[in-house]
Scaffold this active site. Structure first.
Site, PDB file in Angstrom:
ATOM      1  N   SER A   6     -16.619  25.160  27.408  1.00 46.48           N
ATOM      2  CA  SER A   6     -15.855  24.203  28.220  1.00 46.48           C
ATOM      3  C   SER A   6     -14.401  24.663  28.313  1.00 46.48           C
ATOM      4  CB  SER A   6     -15.922  22.807  27.605  1.00 46.48           C
ATOM      5  OG  SER A   6     -17.272  22.436  27.407  1.00 46.48           O
ATOM      6  N   ARG A   7     -13.924  25.363  27.282  1.00 41.80           N
ATOM      7  CA  ARG A   7     -12.517  25.792  27.268  1.00 41.80           C
ATOM      8  C   ARG A   7     -12.263  26.956  28.224  1.00 41.80           C
ATOM      9  NH1 ARG A   7     -12.824  23.986  21.558  1.00 41.80           N
ATOM     10  NH2 ARG A   7     -11.253  22.360  21.339  1.00 41.80           N
ATOM     11  N   HIS A  24     -24.799  24.224  27.225  1.00 45.71           N
ATOM     12  CA  HIS A  24     -25.295  22.899  26.826  1.00 45.71           C
ATOM     13  C   HIS A  24     -26.716  22.701  27.362  1.00 45.71           C
ATOM     14  CE1 HIS A  24     -20.786  22.063  27.069  1.00 45.71           C
ATOM     15  NE2 HIS A  24     -21.065  21.761  25.822  1.00 45.71           N
TER      16      HIS A  24
HETATM   17  P1  AMP Z   1     -19.232  21.357  22.672  1.00 43.78           P
HETATM   18  O1  AMP Z   1     -19.410  20.467  23.848  1.00 43.78           O
HETATM   19  O2  AMP Z   1     -18.369  22.550  22.939  1.00 43.78           O
HETATM   20  O3  AMP Z   1     -18.868  20.619  21.418  1.00 43.78           O
HETATM   21  O4  AMP Z   1     -20.660  21.978  22.384  1.00 43.78           O
HETATM   22  C1  AMP Z   1     -21.785  21.162  22.201  1.00 43.78           C
HETATM   23  C2  AMP Z   1     -22.927  22.009  21.719  1.00 43.78           C
HETATM   24  O5  AMP Z   1     -23.202  23.035  22.684  1.00 43.78           O
HETATM   25  C3  AMP Z   1     -22.612  22.731  20.400  1.00 43.78           C
HETATM   26  O6  AMP Z   1     -23.780  22.717  19.582  1.00 43.78           O
HETATM   27  C4  AMP Z   1     -22.273  24.127  20.852  1.00 43.78           C
HETATM   28  O7  AMP Z   1     -22.526  25.115  19.872  1.00 43.78           O
HETATM   29  C5  AMP Z   1     -23.214  24.292  22.035  1.00 43.78           C
HETATM   30  N1  AMP Z   1     -22.716  25.325  22.942  1.00 43.78           N
HETATM   31  C6  AMP Z   1     -21.470  25.429  23.472  1.00 43.78           C
HETATM   32  N2  AMP Z   1     -21.376  26.552  24.222  1.00 43.78           N
HETATM   33  C7  AMP Z   1     -22.583  27.168  24.152  1.00 43.78           C
HETATM   34  C8  AMP Z   1     -23.113  28.374  24.688  1.00 43.78           C
HETATM   35  N3  AMP Z   1     -22.391  29.183  25.456  1.00 43.78           N
HETATM   36  N4  AMP Z   1     -24.396  28.700  24.414  1.00 43.78           N
HETATM   37  C9  AMP Z   1     -25.153  27.891  23.620  1.00 43.78           C
HETATM   38  N5  AMP Z   1     -24.719  26.739  23.076  1.00 43.78           N
HETATM   39  C10 AMP Z   1     -23.435  26.385  23.333  1.00 43.78           C
END
Ligand code: AMP
Length: 280
Positions: free
Chosen positions: A186-187, A37
């Site tokens: 996050s998972r 993030h």
């Molecule tokens: P989430 O909180 O999982 O919905 O992710 C929020 C944003 O962060 C989304 O655009 C994801 O694709 C991005 N994101 C999550 N994990 C990663 C990662 N390891 N590297 C880059 N972006 C990420």
């Protein structure tokens, strides 16, 4: 930094920060923030100081048997992290602010969600485009940053923003991995030490498959090998593993040197992990 929970306050705060004449950038997240993030946030900060990070665990993108209730929530820790890097606005609405009683609108993407996470998680991307379009409207952002980690999601959001004439630049950011190559998520916090070790088979077998395909191995055997290695290494099941065209997301049976992507999702215990890798 302001943690904002009502639309009225959001609009007032955005009007304030806009006074510096710089664009507004949005980084949508579901919280439990990690370096992945933060790399989106850093990219956004290269474009403008006016970065809004939204933190909202969006119920409409979770299926009935998915992890909505157990999804990690840590607003205080997330806010401390964002404060330390000078984010002016965190948009952290309640579910009832986003979906008040009587909310009656849905959205549907077609085609791009026929396969992969779209078919394995029916309705997931319809929930994603609904919340993302609401966030675009609520913030009036000029730029929005999304991770390539969710490759199909990024393609669908680009399509939706173009179809609906959102005046916003969608910027994709490369996946951030830990030192062992596991994509941050996050998972990952659901995984035990043993499961975390086993999970490395996902990026490792994808790397091997990508290399094999680039060296001329036939696509199907490279994918079957990768799936077998993952199952032997502790994955319970493979949701999908495919080679796809990087733009159209069409499944490729053969690789003729075009820009392609390996895309996979698999279960380790009850935790579903996804990853993808460029093949070019
Ligand atoms: P989430 O909180 O999982 O919905 O992710 C929020 C944003 O962060 C989304 O655009 C994801 O694709 C991005 N994101 C999550 N994990 C990663 C990662 N390891 N590297 C880059 N972006 C990420």
């Amino acid at each position: 930094m302001k943690i904002i929970q009502t639309l009225e306050n959001l609009r007032a705060s955005i009007a304030m920060v806009r006074k510096n004449g710089q664009p507004i950038a949005l980084v949508p997240t579901m919280g439990a923030l990690h370096e992945g993030h933060l790399s989106l946030v850093r990219e956004a900060q290269k474009a403008t100081p006016n970065v809004i990070v939204s933190i909202f665990v969006n119920p409409t993108q979770f299926g009935a048997n998915e992890d909505l209730d157990s999804y990690p929530k840590q607003l205080e820790a997330d806010a401390a992290l964002l404060q330390s890097i000078d984010i002016p606005i965190i948009w952290a609405p309640d579910v009832t602010t986003i979906y008040p009683a009587g909310f009656a609108t849905s959205m549907q993407i077609t085609g791009l969600d026929d396969n992969f996470c779209g078919s394995k998680r029916p309705g997931h991307f319809d929930g994603v485009i609904l919340i993302v379009s609401k966030l675009f409207n609520q913030t009036g952002a000029d730029l929005a940053f999304f991770g390539e980690k969710d490759y199909q999601q990024l393609a669908i959001i680009r399509q939706m923003a173009s179809d609906l004439d959102f005046d916003i630049d969608i910027i994709g950011v490369p996946t951030v991995r830990n030192a062992d190559g596991l994509a941050l998520s996050s998972r990952n916090s659901y995984l035990s030490e043993d499961e975390l070790r086993s999970a490395l088979a996902l990026p490792q077998s994808m790397q091997e498959a990508a290399k094999a395909i680039q060296n001329g191995t036939d696509v199907q055997s490279a994918l079957t090998n990768a799936a077998d290695t993952m199952l032997k290494s502790g994955f319970q099941s493979i949701d999908y593993i495919n080679l796809i065209d990087a733009q159209s997301l069409k499944i490729l049976e053969n690789w003729d040197g075009e820009e392609a992507r390996l895309l996979a999702a698999a279960f380790i215990g009850t935790t579903r992990l996804i990853d993808n890798l460029a093949v070019k």
